[in-house]
Design an enzyme around this catalytic site. Structure first.
Site, PDB file in Angstrom:
ATOM      1  N   GLU A 185       0.861  -1.183   0.000  1.00 31.27           N
ATOM      2  CA  GLU A 185       0.000   0.000   0.000  1.00 31.27           C
ATOM      3  C   GLU A 185       0.893   1.227   0.000  1.00 31.27           C
ATOM      4  O   GLU A 185       1.616   1.480   0.966  1.00 31.27           O
ATOM      5  CB  GLU A 185      -0.903   0.013   1.239  1.00 31.27           C
ATOM      6  CG  GLU A 185      -1.711   1.283   1.408  1.00 31.27           C
ATOM      7  CD  GLU A 185      -2.348   1.423   2.779  1.00 31.27           C
ATOM      8  OE1 GLU A 185      -2.605   2.568   3.204  1.00 31.27           O
ATOM      9  OE2 GLU A 185      -2.582   0.388   3.439  1.00 31.27           O
TER      10      GLU A 185
ATOM     11  N   ARG B  34       0.721  10.400   0.639  1.00 34.96           N
ATOM     12  CA  ARG B  34       1.220  11.387   1.604  1.00 34.96           C
ATOM     13  C   ARG B  34       2.361  12.215   1.052  1.00 34.96           C
ATOM     14  O   ARG B  34       2.888  13.090   1.757  1.00 34.96           O
ATOM     15  CB  ARG B  34       1.654  10.681   2.895  1.00 34.96           C
ATOM     16  CG  ARG B  34       0.524   9.939   3.587  1.00 34.96           C
ATOM     17  CD  ARG B  34       0.972   9.290   4.873  1.00 34.96           C
ATOM     18  NE  ARG B  34      -0.077   8.456   5.438  1.00 34.96           N
ATOM     19  CZ  ARG B  34       0.038   7.753   6.558  1.00 34.96           C
ATOM     20  NH1 ARG B  34       1.175   7.794   7.241  1.00 34.96           N
ATOM     21  NH2 ARG B  34      -0.957   7.006   6.999  1.00 34.96           N
TER      22      ARG B  34
ATOM     23  N   LYS C 103     -10.732  -1.894   7.197  1.00 36.90           N
ATOM     24  CA  LYS C 103      -9.564  -1.451   7.949  1.00 36.90           C
ATOM     25  C   LYS C 103     -10.010  -0.926   9.316  1.00 36.90           C
ATOM     26  O   LYS C 103     -11.019  -0.227   9.414  1.00 36.90           O
ATOM     27  CB  LYS C 103      -8.869  -0.340   7.147  1.00 36.90           C
ATOM     28  CG  LYS C 103      -7.767   0.422   7.848  1.00 36.90           C
ATOM     29  CD  LYS C 103      -7.207   1.464   6.883  1.00 36.90           C
ATOM     30  CE  LYS C 103      -6.217   2.392   7.542  1.00 36.90           C
ATOM     31  NZ  LYS C 103      -5.622   3.335   6.570  1.00 36.90           N
TER      32      LYS C 103
END
Length: 212
Positions: free
Chosen positions: A45, A49, A133
């Site tokens: 993943e 950011r 999640k």
């Protein structure tokens, strides 16, 4: 051979650990992905950011097709479109708004949606998402919280992230409702910047051996 992902449950089933990666230099994406593969980790993943995240996703999708590449920290429909165009095979969100949730579900790309409360979990389950999640795991109650929600929601499966490390990953994976964990300890920033791919491979080998 490329794995087929039909939904979030398939994302949880690839490996015991999903490396959660922050890329500062897109040139690092491909050697990093290859090091993880050598260590037995077939999923990654890459979080949105940094300004190079989309380029990193695109490079892995193009040059390391055997790696299951996903995009994390997706918080808008516009970002969801961008990561799909870059080649992301699944999308991870820290939480979900109705607009974002409906948009990603309509796109057909497997979604690992973030939830931290029972209400959020129920809302995702109503949309047909029985794998999700749990974020931020440690500050939201950790293992004790997940153990408690297993009673009323035995059908739900989780990928806890946020505060997961080599020290506590096995404890999370021992829970019946945890399919895998997400963590950044496999890909420390300093190790990536040093281009120490052997160390990344070592961390991956250790993670791939974790039981669930």
């Amino acid at each position: 051979m490329s794995l087929v992902l039909r939904g979030p449950a398939d994302v949880l089933a690839v490996n015991p650990v999903i490396p959660v990666v922050v890329i500062d230099d897109a040139r690092h994406a491909v050697p990093l992905a290859r090091a993880l593969l050598r260590g037995g980790i077939r999923i990654i993943e890459i979080t949105l950011r940094t300004s190079v995240a989309l380029s990193a996703i695109e490079r892995v999708a193009s040059e390391v097709p055997e790696m299951v590449i996903g995009a994390g920290t997706v918080i808008t429909p516009e970002q969801a479109v961008a990561v799909q165009r870059a080649g992301a095979r699944f999308i991870v969100t820290p939480g979900t708004t109705p607009r974002l949730l409906d948009f990603v579900l309509d796109s057909g790309v497997p979604l690992l949606a973030g939830a931290s409360t029972v209400t959020e979990m129920m809302q995702l389950a109503e949309k047909g998402l029985n794998a999700m999640k749990f974020f931020p795991a440690e500050v939201c109650g950790g293992r004790a919280y997940l153990s408690a929600v297993a009673g009323p929601f035995p059908e739900l499966r989780f990928c806890p992230t946020g505060g997961i490390s080599a020290a506590n990953a096995a404890d999370y994976l021992a829970l019946a409702n945890v399919g895998c964990v997400g963590g950044s300890w496999l890909t420390p920033k300093a190790t990536i910047l040093a281009e120490d791919w052997d160390k990344i491979e070592h961390f991956a080998r250790q993670a791939a051996l974790l039981n669930r």
